[in-house]
Scaffold this motif. Structure first.
Motif, PDB file in Angstrom:
ATOM      1  N   UNK A 166       0.842  -1.191   0.000  1.00 38.91           N
ATOM      2  CA  UNK A 166       0.000   0.000   0.000  1.00 38.91           C
ATOM      3  C   UNK A 166       0.880   1.244   0.000  1.00 38.91           C
ATOM      4  N   UNK A 167       0.346   2.332  -0.518  1.00 34.55           N
ATOM      5  CA  UNK A 167       1.047   3.606  -0.449  1.00 34.55           C
ATOM      6  C   UNK A 167       0.550   4.338   0.792  1.00 34.55           C
ATOM      7  N   UNK A 168       1.360   4.390   1.861  1.00 33.65           N
ATOM      8  CA  UNK A 168       0.896   5.011   3.099  1.00 33.65           C
ATOM      9  C   UNK A 168       0.845   6.529   2.969  1.00 33.65           C
ATOM     10  N   UNK A 169      -0.077   7.116   3.694  1.00 37.10           N
ATOM     11  CA  UNK A 169      -0.265   8.562   3.681  1.00 37.10           C
ATOM     12  C   UNK A 169      -0.272   9.075   5.117  1.00 37.10           C
ATOM     13  N   UNK A 170       0.303  10.242   5.330  1.00 36.97           N
ATOM     14  CA  UNK A 170       0.324  10.852   6.646  1.00 36.97           C
ATOM     15  C   UNK A 170      -0.342  12.225   6.604  1.00 36.97           C
ATOM     16  N   UNK A 171      -0.570  12.796   7.771  1.00 39.54           N
ATOM     17  CA  UNK A 171      -1.278  14.058   7.921  1.00 39.54           C
ATOM     18  C   UNK A 171      -0.306  15.109   8.439  1.00 39.54           C
ATOM     19  N   UNK A 172      -0.032  16.162   7.674  1.00 36.24           N
ATOM     20  CA  UNK A 172       0.921  17.175   8.141  1.00 36.24           C
ATOM     21  C   UNK A 172       0.447  17.929   9.386  1.00 36.24           C
ATOM     22  N   UNK A 173      -0.841  17.809   9.732  1.00 32.18           N
ATOM     23  CA  UNK A 173      -1.330  18.437  10.965  1.00 32.18           C
ATOM     24  C   UNK A 173      -1.008  17.590  12.198  1.00 32.18           C
ATOM     25  N   UNK A 174      -0.584  16.350  11.975  1.00 30.42           N
ATOM     26  CA  UNK A 174      -0.404  15.417  13.084  1.00 30.42           C
ATOM     27  C   UNK A 174       0.979  14.766  13.037  1.00 30.42           C
ATOM     28  N   UNK A 237      -7.691  16.852   5.393  1.00 27.79           N
ATOM     29  CA  UNK A 237      -6.271  17.043   5.073  1.00 27.79           C
ATOM     30  C   UNK A 237      -5.667  15.754   4.516  1.00 27.79           C
ATOM     31  N   UNK A 238      -6.017  14.619   5.123  1.00 29.31           N
ATOM     32  CA  UNK A 238      -5.529  13.343   4.607  1.00 29.31           C
ATOM     33  C   UNK A 238      -6.035  13.117   3.187  1.00 29.31           C
ATOM     34  N   UNK A 239      -7.286  13.500   2.942  1.00 35.45           N
ATOM     35  CA  UNK A 239      -7.849  13.338   1.605  1.00 35.45           C
ATOM     36  C   UNK A 239      -7.090  14.181   0.589  1.00 35.45           C
ATOM     37  N   UNK A 240      -6.659  15.359   0.993  1.00 34.40           N
ATOM     38  CA  UNK A 240      -5.859  16.194   0.092  1.00 34.40           C
ATOM     39  C   UNK A 240      -4.500  15.546  -0.178  1.00 34.40           C
ATOM     40  N   UNK A 241      -3.900  14.946   0.841  1.00 38.49           N
ATOM     41  CA  UNK A 241      -2.646  14.225   0.624  1.00 38.49           C
ATOM     42  C   UNK A 241      -2.849  13.062  -0.344  1.00 38.49           C
ATOM     43  N   UNK A 242      -3.974  12.365  -0.182  1.00 44.99           N
ATOM     44  CA  UNK A 242      -4.275  11.243  -1.077  1.00 44.99           C
ATOM     45  C   UNK A 242      -4.461  11.719  -2.510  1.00 44.99           C
ATOM     46  N   UNK A 243      -5.068  12.874  -2.681  1.00 39.34           N
ATOM     47  CA  UNK A 243      -5.321  13.396  -4.021  1.00 39.34           C
ATOM     48  C   UNK A 243      -4.017  13.644  -4.773  1.00 39.34           C
ATOM     49  N   UNK A 244      -2.976  14.015  -4.056  1.00 38.26           N
ATOM     50  CA  UNK A 244      -1.687  14.284  -4.694  1.00 38.26           C
ATOM     51  C   UNK A 244      -1.034  13.013  -5.225  1.00 38.26           C
ATOM     52  N   UNK A 245      -1.416  11.873  -4.672  1.00 41.38           N
ATOM     53  CA  UNK A 245      -0.814  10.604  -5.076  1.00 41.38           C
ATOM     54  C   UNK A 245      -1.763   9.736  -5.889  1.00 41.38           C
ATOM     55  N   UNK A 246      -3.006  10.167  -6.013  1.00 42.16           N
ATOM     56  CA  UNK A 246      -4.027   9.326  -6.631  1.00 42.16           C
ATOM     57  C   UNK A 246      -3.787   9.119  -8.117  1.00 42.16           C
ATOM     58  N   UNK A 247      -4.098   7.923  -8.601  1.00 43.38           N
ATOM     59  CA  UNK A 247      -4.073   7.635 -10.031  1.00 43.38           C
ATOM     60  C   UNK A 247      -5.437   7.880 -10.670  1.00 43.38           C
TER      61      UNK A 247
END
Length: 308
Positions: A166-174, A237-247
């Motif tokens: 999986x491509x892990x994602x983190x939250x810059x607020x946390x 915020x996590x969803x925005x991080x995911x959007x940057x990596x989404x295919x």
């Protein structure tokens, strides 16, 4: 049917023909006493039972459930956690599907204390030990997950795994959970804030259990409305991080399916109202459960699926 979760106090009328994780907790704010969350596939799965794990495999997708009961004088939660994860890792290796994508962990009395240590912290100790014994990383490339407390029952772990990481994602607020300082226990939790995974022709986003935490500290104690809003800010915020990596172009808040774990049943209408403001008519199920920190009143998880 690859596998499923059953939410509600009522046990299934007949034994399921597939791996079924029963979350023994009341469904709140609904006229439905129980809900099923089903993972369906296009081909007939292969069934199996291995070391207490009920599993099904369809192609390169693997779903399984293991439950280990706590008995008087028996193994403690730390030991049971190590055992459950060690068995899961052995199954993944045997099936040549080594990568965990998502885990659902439920246990009794998560905020209780035994042998001088909170039970959630015992669980984290056992989980981290199993990861290390299995030569797996406990930081960075770790799966999405949740861990909640229920009134009683066994340690219950369900998982979804596949052939690719999986491509892990983190939250810059946390602060990443696996980097929490020692004040939260001798071992940090082993999970990522979210994960993108790719079954054939699809993109699947898992957002882990998300609470009212900024940095590493709980915020808005005693205010379930503010905690729900903060939790959803973190999800966004996590969803925005995911959007940057989404295919696939990414997911919107309103496209996800949500599960909210609420500590006090009377708070469910307040949580539902905030969720309606943020996600509209997106699917939402509220369940009575204890969050991993005693001061946290609500935790929200979500997932979304898009074709490629």
């Amino acid at each position: 049917m690859l596998g499923a979760g059953l939410l509600g106090l009522q046990p299934p009328a007949v034994a399921a023909g597939w791996p079924l994780q029963h979350l023994r907790a009341p469904v709140l704010g609904s006229n439905q006493p129980a809900w099923h969350e089903a993972w369906q596939v296009a081909e007939a799965p292969l069934d199996g039972h291995t070391e207490g794990i009920r599993w099904r495999r369809a192609g390169d997708l693997l779903f399984g459930v293991i439950e280990l009961a706590e008995t008087p004088g028996g193994a403690d939660l730390r030991t049971l956690s190590t055992q459950a994860y060690a068995r899961i890792f052995r199954l993944l290796e045997a099936q040549a599907l080594p990568h965990l994508w998502r885990l659902w962990n439920y246990m009794a009395d998560i905020n209780g204390t035994a042998a001088g240590l909170e039970r959630y912290r015992q669980f984290n100790l056992g989980r981290a030990e199993a990861f290390e014994q299995g030569a797996r990383s406990v930081v960075g490339r770790v799966p999405a997950a949740c861990a909640l407390g229920v009134a009683g029952g066994p340690l219950s772990v369900a998982f979804l795994a596949g052939p690719t990481a999986a491509e892990p994602l983190e939250n810059p607020r946390q602060v990443s959970a696996y980097h929490y300082p020692a004040q939260y226990g001798p071992r940090s939790p082993t999970f990522s804030r979210a994960a993108l995974v790719y079954p054939p022709g699809q993109e699947l986003l898992f957002i882990s259990g998300t609470a009212s935490i900024v940095g590493h500290e709980s915020v808005h104690p005693g205010d379930v409305v503010a905690q729900t809003r903060e939790s959803m800010d973190n999800v966004a915020v996590v969803l925005e991080q995911a959007r940057r990596h989404s295919r696939s172009g990414g997911h919107a808040l309103s496209e996800l399916s949500y599960r909210a774990y609420v500590r006090h049943a009377a708070d469910a209408p307040l949580v539902q109202a905030v969720m309606a403001e943020r996600v509209g008519a997106a699917p939402l199920v509220c369940v009575l459960a204890d969050v991993c920190r005693a001061e946290l009143l609500v935790e929200i998880e979500a997932h979304g699926l898009r074709p490629l």
